[in-house]
Design a protein around this motif. Structure first.
Motif, PDB file in Angstrom:
ATOM      1  N   PRO A 109      15.751  14.991  19.973  1.00  0.00           N
ATOM      2  CA  PRO A 109      15.312  16.386  19.865  1.00  0.00           C
ATOM      3  C   PRO A 109      13.805  16.500  20.064  1.00  0.00           C
ATOM      4  O   PRO A 109      13.043  15.689  19.525  1.00  0.00           O
ATOM      5  N   VAL A 110      13.392  17.475  20.854  1.00  0.00           N
ATOM      6  CA  VAL A 110      11.978  17.638  21.179  1.00  0.00           C
ATOM      7  C   VAL A 110      11.190  18.001  19.927  1.00  0.00           C
ATOM      8  O   VAL A 110      11.643  18.787  19.102  1.00  0.00           O
ATOM      9  N   GLY A 111      10.007  17.426  19.790  1.00  0.00           N
ATOM     10  CA  GLY A 111       9.145  17.737  18.653  1.00  0.00           C
ATOM     11  C   GLY A 111       8.392  16.521  18.168  1.00  0.00           C
ATOM     12  O   GLY A 111       9.005  15.489  17.872  1.00  0.00           O
ATOM     13  N   ASN A 112       7.071  16.626  18.126  1.00  0.00           N
ATOM     14  CA  ASN A 112       6.255  15.512  17.677  1.00  0.00           C
ATOM     15  C   ASN A 112       6.384  15.281  16.178  1.00  0.00           C
ATOM     16  O   ASN A 112       6.740  16.184  15.423  1.00  0.00           O
ATOM     17  N   CYS A 113       6.087  14.056  15.761  1.00  0.00           N
ATOM     18  CA  CYS A 113       5.912  13.744  14.349  1.00  0.00           C
ATOM     19  C   CYS A 113       4.408  13.750  14.076  1.00  0.00           C
ATOM     20  O   CYS A 113       3.667  12.957  14.670  1.00  0.00           O
ATOM     21  N   ASN A 114       3.958  14.640  13.229  1.00  0.00           N
ATOM     22  CA  ASN A 114       2.546  14.739  12.877  1.00  0.00           C
ATOM     23  C   ASN A 114       2.369  14.304  11.424  1.00  0.00           C
ATOM     24  O   ASN A 114       3.140  14.711  10.553  1.00  0.00           O
ATOM     25  N   LEU A 115       1.355  13.487  11.171  1.00  0.00           N
ATOM     26  CA  LEU A 115       1.159  13.041   9.798  1.00  0.00           C
ATOM     27  C   LEU A 115      -0.300  12.767   9.505  1.00  0.00           C
ATOM     28  O   LEU A 115      -1.098  12.483  10.409  1.00  0.00           O
ATOM     29  N   SER A 116      -0.646  12.869   8.236  1.00  0.00           N
ATOM     30  CA  SER A 116      -1.992  12.530   7.785  1.00  0.00           C
ATOM     31  C   SER A 116      -1.939  12.187   6.302  1.00  0.00           C
ATOM     32  O   SER A 116      -1.133  12.731   5.541  1.00  0.00           O
ATOM     33  N   GLY A 117      -2.778  11.251   5.898  1.00  0.00           N
ATOM     34  CA  GLY A 117      -2.832  10.839   4.504  1.00  0.00           C
ATOM     35  C   GLY A 117      -3.413   9.445   4.378  1.00  0.00           C
ATOM     36  O   GLY A 117      -3.823   8.832   5.369  1.00  0.00           O
ATOM     37  N   SER A 118      -3.471   8.937   3.157  1.00  0.00           N
ATOM     38  CA  SER A 118      -4.087   7.641   2.886  1.00  0.00           C
ATOM     39  C   SER A 118      -3.145   6.741   2.098  1.00  0.00           C
ATOM     40  O   SER A 118      -2.373   7.206   1.264  1.00  0.00           O
ATOM     41  N   LEU A 119      -3.250   5.445   2.372  1.00  0.00           N
ATOM     42  CA  LEU A 119      -2.489   4.428   1.662  1.00  0.00           C
ATOM     43  C   LEU A 119      -3.456   3.504   0.929  1.00  0.00           C
ATOM     44  O   LEU A 119      -4.462   3.073   1.499  1.00  0.00           O
ATOM     45  N   LYS A 120      -3.152   3.208  -0.342  1.00  0.00           N
ATOM     46  CA  LYS A 120      -3.980   2.300  -1.127  1.00  0.00           C
ATOM     47  C   LYS A 120      -3.089   1.277  -1.814  1.00  0.00           C
ATOM     48  O   LYS A 120      -1.903   1.502  -2.022  1.00  0.00           O
ATOM     49  N   SER A 121      -3.694   0.158  -2.185  1.00  0.00           N
ATOM     50  CA  SER A 121      -2.948  -0.898  -2.866  1.00  0.00           C
ATOM     51  C   SER A 121      -2.435  -0.421  -4.212  1.00  0.00           C
ATOM     52  O   SER A 121      -3.118   0.295  -4.942  1.00  0.00           O
ATOM     53  N   ASP A 122      -1.227  -0.854  -4.540  1.00  0.00           N
ATOM     54  CA  ASP A 122      -0.657  -0.562  -5.851  1.00  0.00           C
ATOM     55  C   ASP A 122      -1.198  -1.504  -6.931  1.00  0.00           C
ATOM     56  O   ASP A 122      -1.048  -1.239  -8.125  1.00  0.00           O
ATOM     57  N   SER A 123      -1.819  -2.608  -6.500  1.00  0.00           N
ATOM     58  CA  SER A 123      -2.152  -3.666  -7.458  1.00  0.00           C
ATOM     59  C   SER A 123      -3.627  -4.036  -7.521  1.00  0.00           C
ATOM     60  O   SER A 123      -4.086  -4.540  -8.548  1.00  0.00           O
ATOM     61  N   PHE A 124      -4.371  -3.816  -6.420  1.00  0.00           N
ATOM     62  CA  PHE A 124      -5.743  -4.309  -6.358  1.00  0.00           C
ATOM     63  C   PHE A 124      -6.701  -3.250  -5.805  1.00  0.00           C
ATOM     64  O   PHE A 124      -6.293  -2.362  -5.047  1.00  0.00           O
ATOM     65  N   ALA A 125      -7.972  -3.405  -6.169  1.00  0.00           N
ATOM     66  CA  ALA A 125      -9.063  -2.698  -5.488  1.00  0.00           C
ATOM     67  C   ALA A 125      -9.692  -3.688  -4.523  1.00  0.00           C
ATOM     68  O   ALA A 125     -10.002  -4.827  -4.909  1.00  0.00           O
ATOM     69  N   TYR A 126      -9.852  -3.288  -3.267  1.00  0.00           N
ATOM     70  CA  TYR A 126     -10.326  -4.197  -2.220  1.00  0.00           C
ATOM     71  C   TYR A 126     -11.751  -3.887  -1.789  1.00  0.00           C
ATOM     72  O   TYR A 126     -12.192  -2.734  -1.804  1.00  0.00           O
ATOM     73  N   GLU A 127     -12.451  -4.932  -1.384  1.00  0.00           N
ATOM     74  CA  GLU A 127     -13.727  -4.788  -0.702  1.00  0.00           C
ATOM     75  C   GLU A 127     -13.800  -5.881   0.358  1.00  0.00           C
ATOM     76  O   GLU A 127     -13.607  -7.064   0.058  1.00  0.00           O
ATOM     77  N   LEU A 128     -14.037  -5.492   1.593  1.00  0.00           N
ATOM     78  CA  LEU A 128     -14.117  -6.425   2.713  1.00  0.00           C
ATOM     79  C   LEU A 128     -15.499  -6.296   3.354  1.00  0.00           C
ATOM     80  O   LEU A 128     -16.027  -5.184   3.464  1.00  0.00           O
ATOM     81  N   TRP A 129     -16.070  -7.423   3.751  1.00  0.00           N
ATOM     82  CA  TRP A 129     -17.355  -7.351   4.450  1.00  0.00           C
ATOM     83  C   TRP A 129     -17.458  -8.508   5.424  1.00  0.00           C
ATOM     84  O   TRP A 129     -16.731  -9.485   5.371  1.00  0.00           O
ATOM     85  N   HIS A 130     -18.447  -8.366   6.348  1.00  0.00           N
ATOM     86  CA  HIS A 130     -18.568  -9.327   7.463  1.00  0.00           C
ATOM     87  C   HIS A 130     -20.007  -9.748   7.596  1.00  0.00           C
ATOM     88  O   HIS A 130     -20.901  -8.920   7.447  1.00  0.00           O
TER      89      HIS A 130
ATOM     90  N   PHE B 147       0.855  -1.183   0.000  1.00  0.00           N
ATOM     91  CA  PHE B 147       0.000   0.000   0.000  1.00  0.00           C
ATOM     92  C   PHE B 147       0.896   1.239   0.000  1.00  0.00           C
ATOM     93  O   PHE B 147       1.908   1.279   0.696  1.00  0.00           O
ATOM     94  N   SER B 148       0.507   2.236  -0.776  1.00  0.00           N
ATOM     95  CA  SER B 148       1.306   3.452  -0.829  1.00  0.00           C
ATOM     96  C   SER B 148       0.392   4.663  -0.974  1.00  0.00           C
ATOM     97  O   SER B 148      -0.785   4.545  -1.317  1.00  0.00           O
ATOM     98  N   GLY B 149       0.949   5.848  -0.705  1.00  0.00           N
ATOM     99  CA  GLY B 149       0.155   7.055  -0.840  1.00  0.00           C
ATOM    100  C   GLY B 149       0.906   8.285  -0.386  1.00  0.00           C
ATOM    101  O   GLY B 149       2.044   8.212   0.102  1.00  0.00           O
ATOM    102  N   THR B 150       0.268   9.420  -0.551  1.00  0.00           N
ATOM    103  CA  THR B 150       0.845  10.706  -0.192  1.00  0.00           C
ATOM    104  C   THR B 150       0.537  11.040   1.268  1.00  0.00           C
ATOM    105  O   THR B 150      -0.625  11.009   1.679  1.00  0.00           O
ATOM    106  N   ILE B 151       1.578  11.354   2.029  1.00  0.00           N
ATOM    107  CA  ILE B 151       1.438  11.643   3.458  1.00  0.00           C
ATOM    108  C   ILE B 151       2.000  13.024   3.762  1.00  0.00           C
ATOM    109  O   ILE B 151       3.149  13.332   3.400  1.00  0.00           O
ATOM    110  N   ALA B 152       1.198  13.839   4.406  1.00  0.00           N
ATOM    111  CA  ALA B 152       1.684  15.130   4.900  1.00  0.00           C
ATOM    112  C   ALA B 152       2.403  14.878   6.223  1.00  0.00           C
ATOM    113  O   ALA B 152       1.807  14.371   7.175  1.00  0.00           O
ATOM    114  N   PHE B 153       3.699  15.186   6.274  1.00  0.00           N
ATOM    115  CA  PHE B 153       4.536  14.853   7.428  1.00  0.00           C
ATOM    116  C   PHE B 153       5.161  16.129   7.998  1.00  0.00           C
ATOM    117  O   PHE B 153       5.730  16.932   7.262  1.00  0.00           O
TER     118      PHE B 153
END
Length: 200
Positions: free
Chosen positions: A179-200, A49-55
């Motif tokens: 060194p003091v300072g949090n790591c803040n991040l946000s973004g999404s990761l998706k499969s490079d190869s498949f579209a997924y659907e999961l259900w229960h 899974f890969s994607g763009t992350i704001a770090f």
């Protein structure tokens, strides 16, 4: 009905009852459009899974922001009571510090679980369901950057929307002696190869 068939059905019923309703999956190859369906099990599905992350990482009281491309080996499995997600082998690329961001503890996967009770019951695709974002926590998340390291628990969520995505959002404190300072991040990761659907 043959006695062996009766025994087999009884055993299957006992296993199904003990296991609870299993998590089902469908994944579609993004290149060939081939569709695979099955029951998610303890061995799980392995993918990247890969994607763009704001770090952002504060460095000497100055917040430093980058938009990085993250790639992680991903395994989604069903252990009998919950859906488990493990992320490992972090690779990061992009401007500034991005190419130098690695996992502080690369041998320990980031892991999280979503109990069955939090997964909506639904019919197989294309019925609508499980498109809402399902929150969970990722444990043992760590980052090593050019200005110190961070580690802790990170907020995350899973959704089927858009072919299946793992969303990351949160803040991790710096490690003692770093060194003091949090790591803040946000973004999404998706499969490079498949579209997924999961259900229960």
């Amino acid at each position: 009905m043959k006695r062996n068939n009766v025994i087999a059905i009884a055993l299957f019923s006992q296993i199904a009852f003990a296991h609870g309703a299993p998590i089902m999956y469908e994944r579609t190859d993004l290149v060939t459009s081939a569709v695979e369906q099955g029951v998610l099990d303890i061995d799980g599905l392995s993918d990247t899974f890969s994607g763009t992350i704001a770090f952002q990482k504060q460095c000497i009281s100055i917040p430093v922001n980058f938009t990085c491309e993250f790639s992680l080996s991903t395994r989604i499995s069903d252990n009998g009571t919950e859906m488990a997600i493990k992320l490992s082998d972090l690779a990061s690329s992009g401007p500034g510090w991005c190419s130098g961001i690695t996992a502080f503890n690369p041998s320990i996967p980031w892991s999280g679980q979503i109990p069955y009770s939090e997964l909506p019951t639904r019919n197989p695709p294309p019925a609508v369901g499980l498109y809402d974002s399902i929150p969970f926590s990722l444990y043992d998340v760590s980052f090593m950057t050019s200005c110190g390291s961070c580690a802790g628990t990170l907020g995350a969520s899973y959704t089927n929307a858009g072919g299946g995505a793992i969303n990351l959002s949160g803040s991790l404190p710096s490690l003692p002696g770093q060194p003091v300072g949090n790591c803040n991040l946000s973004g999404s990761l998706k499969s490079d190869s498949f579209a997924y659907e999961l259900w229960h």
